[in-house]
Design a protein around this motif. Structure first.
Motif, PDB file in Angstrom:
ATOM      1  N   PRO A   7       0.842  -1.194   0.000  1.00 22.07           N
ATOM      2  CA  PRO A   7       0.000   0.000   0.000  1.00 22.07           C
ATOM      3  C   PRO A   7       0.884   1.254   0.000  1.00 22.07           C
ATOM      4  O   PRO A   7       1.874   1.316   0.742  1.00 22.07           O
ATOM      5  N   SER A   8       0.527   2.237  -0.807  1.00 26.48           N
ATOM      6  CA  SER A   8       1.349   3.442  -0.874  1.00 26.48           C
ATOM      7  C   SER A   8       1.498   4.108   0.494  1.00 26.48           C
ATOM      8  O   SER A   8       2.531   4.711   0.786  1.00 26.48           O
ATOM      9  N   LEU A   9       0.509   3.969   1.339  1.00 31.95           N
ATOM     10  CA  LEU A   9       0.582   4.559   2.675  1.00 31.95           C
ATOM     11  C   LEU A   9       1.736   3.982   3.491  1.00 31.95           C
ATOM     12  O   LEU A   9       2.348   4.691   4.287  1.00 31.95           O
ATOM     13  N   THR A  10       2.062   2.700   3.297  1.00 30.09           N
ATOM     14  CA  THR A  10       3.180   2.133   4.050  1.00 30.09           C
ATOM     15  C   THR A  10       4.502   2.759   3.612  1.00 30.09           C
ATOM     16  O   THR A  10       5.425   2.879   4.434  1.00 30.09           O
ATOM     17  N   ILE A  11       4.605   3.169   2.361  1.00 29.76           N
ATOM     18  CA  ILE A  11       5.806   3.875   1.897  1.00 29.76           C
ATOM     19  C   ILE A  11       5.964   5.167   2.713  1.00 29.76           C
ATOM     20  O   ILE A  11       7.053   5.469   3.221  1.00 29.76           O
ATOM     21  N   PHE A  12       4.879   5.913   2.846  1.00 30.51           N
ATOM     22  CA  PHE A  12       4.895   7.148   3.637  1.00 30.51           C
ATOM     23  C   PHE A  12       5.341   6.873   5.074  1.00 30.51           C
ATOM     24  O   PHE A  12       6.251   7.531   5.598  1.00 30.51           O
ATOM     25  N   GLU A  13       4.675   5.922   5.718  1.00 31.24           N
ATOM     26  CA  GLU A  13       4.945   5.674   7.141  1.00 31.24           C
ATOM     27  C   GLU A  13       6.366   5.188   7.385  1.00 31.24           C
ATOM     28  O   GLU A  13       7.029   5.634   8.327  1.00 31.24           O
ATOM     29  N   VAL A  14       6.841   4.281   6.563  1.00 25.34           N
ATOM     30  CA  VAL A  14       8.188   3.738   6.746  1.00 25.34           C
ATOM     31  C   VAL A  14       9.246   4.803   6.451  1.00 25.34           C
ATOM     32  O   VAL A  14      10.207   4.967   7.202  1.00 25.34           O
ATOM     33  N   PHE A  15       9.054   5.541   5.352  1.00 27.95           N
ATOM     34  CA  PHE A  15      10.008   6.599   5.019  1.00 27.95           C
ATOM     35  C   PHE A  15      10.110   7.611   6.167  1.00 27.95           C
ATOM     36  O   PHE A  15      11.202   7.970   6.601  1.00 27.95           O
ATOM     37  N   LYS A  16       8.963   8.052   6.655  1.00 25.50           N
ATOM     38  CA  LYS A  16       8.946   9.057   7.729  1.00 25.50           C
ATOM     39  C   LYS A  16       9.669   8.555   8.980  1.00 25.50           C
ATOM     40  O   LYS A  16      10.483   9.269   9.564  1.00 25.50           O
ATOM     41  N   ARG A  17       9.371   7.335   9.394  1.00 28.14           N
ATOM     42  CA  ARG A  17       9.968   6.802  10.627  1.00 28.14           C
ATOM     43  C   ARG A  17      11.480   6.625  10.479  1.00 28.14           C
ATOM     44  O   ARG A  17      12.248   6.987  11.377  1.00 28.14           O
ATOM     45  N   ILE A  18      11.927   6.080   9.359  1.00 25.65           N
ATOM     46  CA  ILE A  18      13.372   5.885   9.169  1.00 25.65           C
ATOM     47  C   ILE A  18      14.072   7.232   9.027  1.00 25.65           C
ATOM     48  O   ILE A  18      15.182   7.417   9.547  1.00 25.65           O
ATOM     49  N   LEU A  19      13.441   8.186   8.386  1.00 24.66           N
ATOM     50  CA  LEU A  19      14.000   9.537   8.299  1.00 24.66           C
ATOM     51  C   LEU A  19      14.171  10.134   9.692  1.00 24.66           C
ATOM     52  O   LEU A  19      15.203  10.747   9.991  1.00 24.66           O
TER      53      LEU A  19
END
Length: 125
Positions: free
Chosen positions: A35-47
């Motif tokens: 899901p595209s939303l998981t890209i957002f969440e994972v990117f944000k947290r790792i950033l």
């Protein structure tokens, strides 16, 4: 088909205690729905925790699966799930994505515990 939620992706990338539980779903790229939303969440947290390079590497790995964007049909189905199951926005979108694809949802998020079609593993500390 498999959908891996953000908590499970983060566990996998951090090689946490539950990483091996999620590895089969993540590493089976032919059956991985993202899901595209998981890209957002994972990117944000790792950033937040590391840096942009690490976040970009993680999301590049995620995009090897089949990416599913949020559209109006998925949004309405997610809203219904959110209402009926009292799920937060992100959780309802991820679950709706899994259901729309006939996929199993892999997670360590307790909000999903006991839902049909979900493989839940309690987060270990």
């Amino acid at each position: 088909m498999n959908v891996v939620d953000s908590s499970a992706w983060l566990e996998y990338f951090a090689d946490g205690p539950n990483a091996a539980f999620f590895a089969p779903a993540i590493e089976d790229l032919d059956h991985l729905i993202v899901p595209s939303l998981t890209i957002f969440e994972v990117f944000k947290r790792i950033l937040q925790q590391r840096d942009e390079t690490a976040a970009l590497r993680a999301t590049a790995a995620m995009q090897q699966g089949i990416l599913v964007d949020l559209d109006s049909t998925l949004a309405v189905n997610a809203a219904k799930l959110s209402h009926d199951r009292r799920l937060p926005l992100a959780d309802s979108i991820i679950l709706a994505t899994a259901q729309s694809q006939g996929a199993t949802l892999w997670t360590q998020d307790a909000d999903f515990d006991g839902i049909d079609g979900v493989k839940y593993r309690k987060k270990q500390r």
